[in-house]
Design a protein around this motif. Structure first.
Motif, PDB file in Angstrom:
ATOM      1  N   LYS A 180     112.333 -24.195  25.215  1.00  0.00           N
ATOM      2  CA  LYS A 180     112.944 -23.814  26.418  1.00  0.00           C
ATOM      3  C   LYS A 180     112.747 -24.901  27.728  1.00  0.00           C
ATOM      4  O   LYS A 180     113.887 -25.181  28.277  1.00  0.00           O
ATOM      5  CB  LYS A 180     112.975 -22.537  26.978  1.00  0.00           C
ATOM      6  CG  LYS A 180     113.509 -21.424  26.032  1.00  0.00           C
ATOM      7  CD  LYS A 180     113.409 -20.078  26.711  1.00  0.00           C
ATOM      8  CE  LYS A 180     113.908 -19.100  25.776  1.00  0.00           C
ATOM      9  NZ  LYS A 180     113.578 -17.511  26.213  1.00  0.00           N
ATOM     10  N   TYR A 181     111.685 -25.050  27.947  1.00  0.00           N
ATOM     11  CA  TYR A 181     111.222 -26.084  28.999  1.00  0.00           C
ATOM     12  C   TYR A 181     111.774 -27.272  28.701  1.00  0.00           C
ATOM     13  O   TYR A 181     112.429 -28.103  29.538  1.00  0.00           O
ATOM     14  CB  TYR A 181     109.740 -26.341  29.082  1.00  0.00           C
ATOM     15  CG  TYR A 181     109.449 -27.327  29.964  1.00  0.00           C
ATOM     16  CD1 TYR A 181     109.160 -27.116  31.670  1.00  0.00           C
ATOM     17  CD2 TYR A 181     108.589 -28.429  29.561  1.00  0.00           C
ATOM     18  CE1 TYR A 181     108.749 -28.035  32.305  1.00  0.00           C
ATOM     19  CE2 TYR A 181     108.274 -29.519  30.406  1.00  0.00           C
ATOM     20  CZ  TYR A 181     108.241 -29.336  31.734  1.00  0.00           C
ATOM     21  OH  TYR A 181     107.890 -30.347  32.864  1.00  0.00           O
ATOM     22  N   HIS A 182     111.665 -28.086  27.547  1.00  0.00           N
ATOM     23  CA  HIS A 182     112.362 -29.282  27.300  1.00  0.00           C
ATOM     24  C   HIS A 182     113.700 -29.266  27.291  1.00  0.00           C
ATOM     25  O   HIS A 182     114.433 -30.200  27.552  1.00  0.00           O
ATOM     26  CB  HIS A 182     111.690 -29.640  25.734  1.00  0.00           C
ATOM     27  CG  HIS A 182     110.225 -29.986  25.699  1.00  0.00           C
ATOM     28  ND1 HIS A 182     109.573 -30.993  26.657  1.00  0.00           N
ATOM     29  CD2 HIS A 182     109.257 -29.700  24.962  1.00  0.00           C
ATOM     30  CE1 HIS A 182     108.319 -31.050  26.408  1.00  0.00           C
ATOM     31  NE2 HIS A 182     108.223 -30.249  25.300  1.00  0.00           N
TER      32      HIS A 182
ATOM     33  N   GLU B  16     105.373 -23.422  21.109  1.00  0.00           N
ATOM     34  CA  GLU B  16     105.947 -22.047  21.327  1.00  0.00           C
ATOM     35  C   GLU B  16     107.398 -22.175  22.057  1.00  0.00           C
ATOM     36  O   GLU B  16     107.938 -23.230  22.224  1.00  0.00           O
ATOM     37  CB  GLU B  16     105.098 -21.471  22.744  1.00  0.00           C
ATOM     38  CG  GLU B  16     103.817 -21.260  22.617  1.00  0.00           C
ATOM     39  CD  GLU B  16     103.549 -20.091  21.484  1.00  0.00           C
ATOM     40  OE1 GLU B  16     104.210 -19.162  21.406  1.00  0.00           O
ATOM     41  OE2 GLU B  16     102.501 -20.230  20.420  1.00  0.00           O
ATOM     42  N   PRO B  17     108.157 -21.205  21.730  1.00  0.00           N
ATOM     43  CA  PRO B  17     109.474 -21.158  21.969  1.00  0.00           C
ATOM     44  C   PRO B  17     109.767 -21.353  23.379  1.00  0.00           C
ATOM     45  O   PRO B  17     110.593 -22.365  23.848  1.00  0.00           O
ATOM     46  CB  PRO B  17     110.158 -19.884  21.785  1.00  0.00           C
ATOM     47  CG  PRO B  17     109.185 -19.414  20.675  1.00  0.00           C
ATOM     48  CD  PRO B  17     107.897 -19.809  20.996  1.00  0.00           C
ATOM     49  N   THR B  18     108.745 -21.008  24.187  1.00  0.00           N
ATOM     50  CA  THR B  18     108.957 -21.248  25.893  1.00  0.00           C
ATOM     51  C   THR B  18     108.997 -22.780  26.184  1.00  0.00           C
ATOM     52  O   THR B  18     109.566 -23.363  27.099  1.00  0.00           O
ATOM     53  CB  THR B  18     107.835 -20.331  26.580  1.00  0.00           C
ATOM     54  OG1 THR B  18     106.630 -20.840  26.115  1.00  0.00           O
ATOM     55  CG2 THR B  18     108.068 -18.943  26.638  1.00  0.00           C
TER      56      THR B  18
ATOM     57  N   ALA C 298     113.760 -20.888  18.235  1.00  0.00           N
ATOM     58  CA  ALA C 298     112.573 -20.390  17.488  1.00  0.00           C
ATOM     59  C   ALA C 298     112.586 -21.378  16.216  1.00  0.00           C
ATOM     60  O   ALA C 298     111.279 -21.668  15.889  1.00  0.00           O
ATOM     61  CB  ALA C 298     112.913 -19.056  16.983  1.00  0.00           C
ATOM     62  N   GLU C 299     113.685 -22.030  15.592  1.00  0.00           N
ATOM     63  CA  GLU C 299     113.381 -22.746  14.727  1.00  0.00           C
ATOM     64  C   GLU C 299     112.742 -24.022  15.085  1.00  0.00           C
ATOM     65  O   GLU C 299     111.861 -24.830  14.303  1.00  0.00           O
ATOM     66  CB  GLU C 299     114.764 -23.034  13.931  1.00  0.00           C
ATOM     67  CG  GLU C 299     115.041 -21.585  13.068  1.00  0.00           C
ATOM     68  CD  GLU C 299     116.627 -21.640  12.633  1.00  0.00           C
ATOM     69  OE1 GLU C 299     116.855 -20.955  11.502  1.00  0.00           O
ATOM     70  OE2 GLU C 299     117.459 -22.499  13.267  1.00  0.00           O
ATOM     71  N   ILE C 300     113.214 -24.632  16.047  1.00  0.00           N
ATOM     72  CA  ILE C 300     112.603 -25.838  16.615  1.00  0.00           C
ATOM     73  C   ILE C 300     111.167 -25.573  16.990  1.00  0.00           C
ATOM     74  O   ILE C 300     110.490 -26.670  16.761  1.00  0.00           O
ATOM     75  CB  ILE C 300     113.430 -26.344  18.124  1.00  0.00           C
ATOM     76  CG1 ILE C 300     114.851 -26.786  17.711  1.00  0.00           C
ATOM     77  CG2 ILE C 300     112.880 -27.476  18.607  1.00  0.00           C
ATOM     78  CD1 ILE C 300     115.897 -26.758  18.835  1.00  0.00           C
ATOM     79  N   ALA C 301     110.766 -24.540  17.732  1.00  0.00           N
ATOM     80  CA  ALA C 301     109.418 -24.262  17.991  1.00  0.00           C
ATOM     81  C   ALA C 301     108.525 -24.311  16.718  1.00  0.00           C
ATOM     82  O   ALA C 301     107.399 -24.966  16.562  1.00  0.00           O
ATOM     83  CB  ALA C 301     109.223 -22.876  18.649  1.00  0.00           C
ATOM     84  N   ASP C 302     109.208 -23.826  15.331  1.00  0.00           N
ATOM     85  CA  ASP C 302     108.204 -23.706  14.146  1.00  0.00           C
ATOM     86  C   ASP C 302     108.390 -25.231  13.669  1.00  0.00           C
ATOM     87  O   ASP C 302     107.171 -25.621  13.261  1.00  0.00           O
ATOM     88  CB  ASP C 302     108.957 -23.102  13.239  1.00  0.00           C
ATOM     89  CG  ASP C 302     108.842 -21.420  13.447  1.00  0.00           C
ATOM     90  OD1 ASP C 302     107.904 -21.200  14.462  1.00  0.00           O
ATOM     91  OD2 ASP C 302     109.795 -20.718  13.026  1.00  0.00           O
TER      92      ASP C 302
END
Length: 219
Positions: A188-190, A183-185, A174-178
């Protein structure tokens, strides 16, 4: 349900860990081992998700047991090292053996439970008192001992490199997404791509790959 095996040569430690872990609705202690050899046997028999592994045990130590468990490709068990000793050599050996996490036994119950869940989820963990120093020294040792290997054969995309560098900072999905405004998804994909390309079992081992190859600056 997270299935756990506890490996420690001290009965009182095993009993204490079993009480803490077993009280959680999402964790089940399925076995207790008295040494490394016993731990390897139980893992092969019971196929747990996580082993809480002491380092200094008779007959076979926790590092050797971790190496055997990780090397067995038929197993899908991650190892969380629990030790009383804040010794760099032990940490380095555990990480090289493929441990997914390292925690000092003095950690509180909340930290222990979070570590078990993190390792079971494939995130890995390092005791916050050790992370910065250990990752930095791990990188220095690896770079001093040999030239980076495998970078050309395991290319990461620019975005995967961004994610890996933020993982090394200890950020959650979540922090990386921000930070990356995605998006958090997407994170996860990366992350899935990073694990596949680096042949890492979890996030922690992916970060160590990055440090070892020079992709990530541990300083």
């Amino acid at each position: 349900m997270i299935r756990v095996v506890i490996a420690d040569d001290q009965a009182v430690v095993r009993a204490g860990l079993a009480v803490i872990l077993g009280a959680e609705p999402d964790i089940e202690v399925v076995g207790e081992a008295v040494d490394g050899a016993d731990a390897v046997r139980l893992v092969r028999d019971l196929r747990p998700d996580v082993v809480c592994m002491d380092i200094r045990m008779p007959r076979m130590d926790g590092i050797s047991a971790t190496r055997e468990i990780v090397a067995d490709t038929t197993l899908h068990t991650d190892v969380l090292i629990l030790t009383t000793f804040d010794v760099d050599a032990d940490v380095f050996a555990a990480l090289e053996a493929g441990a997914a996490g390292f925690l000092l036994k003095g950690a509180d119950e909340h930290t222990l439970l979070a570590a078990v869940r993190s390792v079971a989820a494939g995130d890995g963990t390092l005791d916050h008192r050790l992370t910065r120093r250990i990752l930095r020294e791990f990188g220095e040792r690896r770079r001093a001992s040999s030239a980076p290997a495998g970078v050309a054969g395991v290319p990461l995309t620019e975005r995967e490199l961004d994610v890996l560098k933020l993982l090394a900072e200890g950020l959650s999905n979540a922090e990386i997404a921000d930070r990356l405004y995605v998006e958090p998804t997407t994170v996860k994909y990366h992350l899935a791509g990073i694990l596949q390309k680096t042949a890492a079992r979890d996030r922690l081992q992916a970060v160590l790959w990055g440090i070892r190859t020079g992709v990530v600056d541990a300083g």
